[in-house]
Design a protein around this motif. Structure first.
Motif, short mmCIF file in Angstrom:
data_model
loop_
_atom_site.label_atom_id
_atom_site.label_comp_id
_atom_site.label_asym_id
_atom_site.label_seq_id
_atom_site.Cartn_x
_atom_site.Cartn_y
_atom_site.Cartn_z
N HIS A 66 -52.06 12.57 -14.82
CA HIS A 66 -53.04 13.55 -15.28
C HIS A 66 -54.46 12.99 -15.33
O HIS A 66 -55.42 13.73 -15.17
N PHE A 67 -54.55 11.68 -15.61
CA PHE A 67 -55.88 11.08 -15.79
C PHE A 67 -56.00 9.81 -14.96
O PHE A 67 -56.12 8.71 -15.51
N PRO A 68 -55.97 9.92 -13.63
CA PRO A 68 -56.02 8.71 -12.80
C PRO A 68 -57.35 7.96 -13.00
O PRO A 68 -58.39 8.59 -13.20
N THR A 94 -59.08 6.68 -10.93
CA THR A 94 -60.00 6.94 -9.82
C THR A 94 -60.75 8.26 -9.99
O THR A 94 -61.67 8.55 -9.23
N ASP A 95 -60.36 9.07 -10.97
CA ASP A 95 -60.97 10.39 -11.14
C ASP A 95 -62.21 10.28 -12.03
O ASP A 95 -62.12 9.91 -13.21
N ARG A 150 -63.90 12.42 -13.43
CA ARG A 150 -63.91 13.34 -14.57
C ARG A 150 -63.56 12.62 -15.88
O ARG A 150 -64.00 12.99 -16.95
N TRP A 151 -62.65 11.64 -15.77
CA TRP A 151 -62.16 10.98 -16.99
C TRP A 151 -62.86 9.66 -17.27
O TRP A 151 -62.56 8.99 -18.24
N LYS A 152 -63.83 9.31 -16.38
CA LYS A 152 -64.55 8.06 -16.58
C LYS A 152 -65.39 8.20 -17.86
O LYS A 152 -66.13 9.16 -18.04
#
Ligand code: MG
Length: 364
Positions: A265-267, A269-270, A272-274
């Motif tokens: 759900h929260f890779p 590499t994404d 968005r979640w950094k």
């Protein structure tokens, strides 16, 4: 019959329930009904019983006479349909408010043949216009009064109240019924009913999930657990805030829902979640649950670390976690445990967390 009565009593928009019973049952009320007649469990909603009549419409007339005079919308339901859902009751109320008369019905799925008296097919009816009527059927008070009066005065013997309303000149709106809203009249129906009950129980059974996480303790990092920055000379290494407690709890929550894990759900590499805090990821996991019709029942976690002592901050962590998943603090348990100086955890090289989550279908 108890399921049918409860389906209405438990509905927030229903003010009272009137049950029409055969004389023999009136004399010896089932215990649940006797209890419901004066039961604060339903928020003081009145339950009344009246004697039924010879025909269905006579029973409905007797029950209608007992309905509170301030009630404007009346739903009529067969006690033999115990699986009526709360959503269907809501749809019926909404349609009746709009249209004055409404009937729950399902579209015919089989081709419909009309038979001649000699049992040969005389016509095939266009299926797209055929609906099979169920209950509830809903009426404005004045519409039901007119319909029942017509039935009595014109001597019409109808199998449902919608028929009387149609004959009295009212437009009756069709509301999507439910294929599980079966009428139990034969032994075959009982077999189907038991299957529906079992399926419902399986759906409502609590589910559990387990989560685990470990991060190394290193110099130059803050120590964040359960969204709390803990004063300590070292912190956890890893992406984002490396909050191992939130990570383990998130995995437990997702696991209970059969929804994969935190990495899916929260890779890393994404983008968005950094920079997102792990409390935010946990909050998002609770949303994933809600999208599946599930909610967290309770959580329990064990944090394995030699130092520092967690106890002074445990309640703050519990509150953070509880807020993120939308439950009260008493449903969240967090405790610290040392590894008794044994192995890597015992030497303070890392912190490990075990978590378990119970989730269940959202109760309406
Ligand atoms: Mg982690």
């Amino acid at each position: 019959m108890q399921r049918s009565v409860d389906a209405f009593l438990n509905h927030a928009s229903v003010n009272e329930v009137v049950v029409a019973l055969p004389q023999s049952v009136m004399a010896n009320l089932p215990s649940y009904l006797a209890a419901a007649i004066d039961d604060p469990r339903h928020g003081g909603k009145p339950v009344k019983v009246v004697a039924g009549g010879e025909r269905r419409q006579d029973s409905v007339r007797n029950a209608f006479a007992a309905v509170d005079r301030h009630t404007d919308i009346v739903l009529v339901h067969d006690a033999a349909r115990p699986f009526v859902s709360s959503a269907l009751v809501s749809r019926m109320i909404a349609a009746t408010v709009e249209s004055g008369a409404a009937v729950a019905a399902v579209a015919a799925r089989d081709t419909v043949k009309q038979a001649s008296s000699t049992a040969y097919v005389s016509a095939t009816l266009p299926r797209e216009h055929i609906y099979l009527a169920q209950t509830p059927q809903g009426f404005r008070r004045s519409v039901l009064a007119d319909a029942l009066a017509l039935g009595a005065n014109a001597g019409i013997d109808a199998t449902d109240e919608a028929t009387l309303a149609e004959r009295a000149g009212y437009l009756v709106r069709i509301v999507d019924g439910e294929t599980t809203n079966i009428k139990i009249t034969t032994p075959d129906d009982m077999v189907l009913a038991e299957a529906i009950v079992r399926a419902g129980e399986a759906r409502d059974l609590p589910r559990v999930g387990i989560g685990y996480d470990l991060h190394r303790l290193v110099e130059g990092r803050p120590l964040i657990l359960g969204g709390v920055t803990i004063p300590f000379e070292r912190g956890l290494a890893g992406h984002s805030d490396a909050d191992a407690l939130c990570h383990a709890v998130t995995d437990a929550v997702l696991g209970a829902a059969g929804a994969g894990d935190i990495g899916r759900h929260f890779p890393d590499t994404d983008a968005r979640w950094k920079g997102a805090s792990s409390i935010d990821l946990l909050r998002r996991a609770a949303e994933v649950l809600a999208e599946r019709g599930l909610e967290v029942g309770n959580l329990d976690a064990t944090v394995i670390l030699e130092r520092p002592k967690l106890a002074p901050l445990v309640d703050v962590m519990r509150q953070n976690v509880a807020d993120a998943v939308g439950i009260s603090i008493e449903r969240v348990s967090i405790k610290g445990k040392t590894n008794e100086g044994v192995a890597e955890l015992g030497r303070g090289e890392a912190i490990a967390v075990h978590a378990i989550a119970m989730v269940r279908a959202i109760s309406h």
